[in-house]
Write a protein that holds these residues in place. Structure first.
Motif: not given
Length: 311
Positions: A4-26
Motif C-alpha cells: 500500500s505504501l509503495f502504490v502511492v508514489p507509483i500512482t502519482i508517477a503514472i497519473l501525474g505524468n500522464l496528465a501532463i502528457m495529455i495536457s501538452i499534447s491536446h
C-alpha cells in the motif's frame, strides 16, 4: 501494508505524468519548445512509474526476484535508462530556462524546435546506449571477485558496479548534470535579482506601482520554484549515487535494506516532477480541470485558452 505504501508514489508517477502528457499534447496553446521538453520528461517519468517501480516494489517487499535472470537484466537496464534520462531532461529544461531568462532576445533563435528535438534524442539515446550496453556486456562487473556466482543466483536481482564504472556513472550521470544545473540556476537567480533591482528603480521614478508589486511577486515565485527543483533533485538522487560510488570501495558491504530505501528515494523524484513542473504552472491546473471534468472531450477543447501570459 508495504504494498500500500509503495502504490502511492507509483500512482502519482503514472497519473501525474500522464496528465501532463495529455495536457501538452491536446491543447494547442501549450505546443511550445519548453513544453515539449516537459512532455518528454513526463514520458520518461511515466515509464519509471509503469515499468520500473512495480517490479522494484515486488523485489523490495518479497526480498526475492521471481522473474528470472534475463528479465532482471532487462528491468535493470530500463531502470538505469529511465532514471538517467529523467536527470538529463531536468538538465535540458534548465538550459532552456537559462536562455529564456538570461538571453530572452535570442531565445527564439537559440531554442528552436530542431534544437529541442536534438535535446530530446540526446536525453533518450545516450542513457539507452549506456544502460543496455553496460548491463548486457557485464562490463560493470569485471574484476569483482565472485560476481558470476552473484548474478546467476535467480532468487535475487542485483547488478553490481566495479570501481571504474561506479566512478564513471557518478561523474557522468549525476555530478556533471548537477554541476550544470546548479550553475545555471545560480545564474538565473542573479539575473532575476538584477531585473528586479532595475524594476525597483523604475518604480521609484514613477512607474505603475501595481506592475512593481506584480514583478516582485513573480520574482519571488521564480526563486522559490528554482529552489524546490534543485532541493528535490539533490535530495532524491544524491544519497543513492553516493552509495553506488562508495560501495565498490567498501567491499560491497552496504546493507541491502539501506540500498533499497535510497533507491526508492530516487524513484520518488519521478513522482515529484509532475508536482514541480505541473502543479506550479497555472496552465496545468486549468488543463487538469478540463481532463477531470470531461471538458477535454468537447470538439473545440483543443483551442481553449490555457495561459493568459507568458511564463
Amino acid at each position: 501494508m508495504m504494498y500500500s505504501l509503495f502504490v502511492v508514489p507509483i500512482t502519482i508517477a503514472i497519473l501525474g505524468n500522464l496528465a501532463i502528457m495529455i495536457s501538452i499534447s491536446h491543447f494547442r496553446q501549450l505546443h511550445s519548445p519548453t513544453n515539449f521538453l516537459i512532455l518528454s520528461l513526463a514520458a520518461t517519468d511515466l515509464l519509471v512509474g509503469f515499468i520500473v517501480m512495480p517490479y522494484s516494489m515486488i523485489r523490495s517487499v518479497e526480498k526475492c526476484w521471481p522473474f528470472g535472470y534475463v528479465f532482471c537484466r532487462i528491468q535493470y537496464s530500463f531502470d538505469l535508462m529511465f532514471t538517467f534520462a529523467s536527470i538529463f531532461h531536468l538538465c535540458s529544461i534548465a538550459i532552456d530556462r537559462f536562455y529564456a531568462v538570461c538571453d530572452p532576445l535570442r531565445y527564439s533563435t537559440k531554442m528552436t524546435m530542431p534544437v529541442i528535438r536534438g535535446l530530446v534524442v540526446y536525453c533518450w539515446s545516450l542513457p539507452a546506449v549506456f544502460a543496455f550496453g553496460v548491463v548486457f556486456t557485464d562490463s560493470q562487473g569485471s574484476g569483482i571477485e565472485g560476481y558470476e556466482t552473484l548474478v546467476f543466483c535467480f532468487s535475487v536481482c542485483s547488478i553490481t558496479f566495479n570501481k571504474f564504472w561506479s566512478i564513471g556513472m557518478f561523474l557522468a550521470s549525476f555530478f556533471a548534470p548537477s554541476f550544470v544545473m546548479v550553475g545555471i540556476y545560480i545564474k538565473i537567480f542573479v539575473v532575476s535579482k538584477r531585473h528586479a533591482h532595475i524594476i525597483n528603480k523604475m518604480s521609484s521614478m514613477g512607474k505603475d506601482e501595481a506592475n512593481h508589486n506584480l514583478s516582485k511577486k513573480t520574482d519571488r515565485k521564480a526563486a522559490k520554484t528554482l529552489g524546490i527543483v534543485m532541493g528535490v533533485f539533490l535530495t532524491c538522487w544524491f544519497p543513492i549515487f553516493t552509495v553506488a560510488l562508495l560501495e565498490p570501495f567498501l567491499g560491497l558491504s552496504m546493507p541491502e535494506d539501506l540500498f533499497e530505501v535510497l533507491m526508492w528515494l530516487g524513484y520518488i523524484n519521478s513522482s515529484c516532477n509532475p508536482l514541480i513542473y505541473g502543479f506550479f504552472y497555472p496552465w496545468f491546473r486549468k488543463a487538469l480541470w478540463y481532463i477531470v471534468s470531461g471538458k477535454i472531450f468537447d470538439s473545440q477543447s483543443c483551442t481553449a485558452t490555457m495561459m493568459t501570459e507568458n511564463y
